[in-house]
Design an enzyme around this catalytic site. Structure first.
Site, mmCIF file in Angstrom:
data_model
loop_
_atom_site.group_PDB
_atom_site.id
_atom_site.type_symbol
_atom_site.label_atom_id
_atom_site.label_comp_id
_atom_site.label_asym_id
_atom_site.label_seq_id
_atom_site.Cartn_x
_atom_site.Cartn_y
_atom_site.Cartn_z
ATOM 1 N N ASP A 186 1.344 -1.455 0.110
ATOM 2 C CA ASP A 186 -0.120 0.055 0.200
ATOM 3 C C ASP A 186 1.112 1.330 -0.077
ATOM 4 O OD1 ASP A 186 -1.947 2.447 0.636
ATOM 5 O OD2 ASP A 186 -2.412 1.330 2.457
ATOM 6 N N ASN A 221 0.502 8.246 -0.010
ATOM 7 C CA ASN A 221 1.593 10.052 -0.145
ATOM 8 C C ASN A 221 2.407 9.878 1.414
ATOM 9 O OD1 ASN A 221 0.368 10.863 -2.489
ATOM 10 N ND2 ASN A 221 -1.393 11.243 -1.545
ATOM 11 N N ASP A 261 -6.736 3.259 -2.650
ATOM 12 C CA ASP A 261 -7.193 3.639 -1.490
ATOM 13 C C ASP A 261 -8.236 3.414 -0.978
ATOM 14 O OD1 ASP A 261 -6.627 5.483 -1.395
ATOM 15 O OD2 ASP A 261 -5.086 6.638 0.020
#
Length: 246
Positions: free
Chosen positions: A7, A10, A102
């Site tokens: 995963d 940012n 996500d």
């Protein structure tokens, strides 16, 4: 078969082994800089992996660095993308490309976990809020700056305002506490307002699920919240199961 889940957000890169039965193994957070990714993967991952499943919303340079590092040890890399429908989950966006993968995967995992309506809140660089009804229909969401980003922006524009520190109080008597209370409080208020709107929309109380690096701070002020640190990875595991079967 050796399989791992990644995963790439940012703010953080999280990974975990994919275990038998689609279970997510112990998750770990790795360095989030292009120059550190390859060394971190070498330190924390097996030398060889059959397949890597990646969900990424990161900027292109970091995404490429992760893919290059994985390519040296993985037989196959599969990149998850937002889909208009996944099982019972149907997203609200007309253009699926505009819904971050996500958020999409968190909805997939939330539907499996909640067994009913859910308000899904991700707390990373952004604060995202998404409402899911009991049938898996995504009713839309909200995006705002997270408390961390609020502090960073305030510090950048006014360096005398510290970007860390302070405690949450109703009415602060110093700058650090005032910043923590204001920024955390803004996020809590948005979630609480979204819960109120969700009750009206659904006619019942949705389960509140929090995930992301900043979720623990907000959870302390949201007594009905459940923290699920691996929510995106859980959704990615479900996506991987379907992708493998296909």
């Amino acid at each position: 078969m050796s399989a791992w889940l990644f995963d790439l957000g940012n703010t953080r890169l999280k990974c975990a082994p994919l275990l038998d039965g689609g279970r997510v193994g112990e998750a770990r957070a790795l360095p989030h800089r292009e120059e550190d990714v390859a060394a971190a993967l070498t330190q924390h991952l097996p030398e060889h992996i059959d397949v890597a499943y990646l969900a990424s919303v990161a900027q292109p340079g970091l995404r490429v660095a992760v893919l290059e590092a994985l390519a040296s040890r993985c037989r196959r890399i599969s990149i998850a993308r937002t889909q208009p429908r996944f099982g019972d989950v149907r997203i609200a966006y007309r253009d699926p490309r505009k819904l971050g993968v996500d958020r999409f995967l968190a909805l997939v995992a939330a539907h499996a976990r909640a067994q009913g309506p859910a308000l899904v809140c991700g707390v990373g660089t952004a604060l995202t809020v998404d409402l899911l009804d009991a049938q898996g229909t995504h009713l839309g969401g909200r995006i705002a700056p997270s408390p961390t980003l609020m502090r960073e922006v305030l510090h950048a524009r006014a360096p005398q305002l510290p970007e860390q520190g302070g405690n949450y109080v109703d009415f602060a008597a110093d700058t650090e506490d005032a910043l923590a209370s204001g920024c955390d409080g803004a996020a809590v208020a948005l979630i609480e307002r979204s819960l109120d709107a969700a009750r009206v929309r659904l006619g019942e109380e949705p389960r509140l699920l929090l995930h992301g690096g900043g979720s623990d701070t907000l959870a302390a002020h949201l007594p009905t919240a459940t923290e699920v640190a691996t929510l995106v990875l859980e959704g990615l595991a479900q996506w991987a199961a379907v992708e493998t079967a296909a």
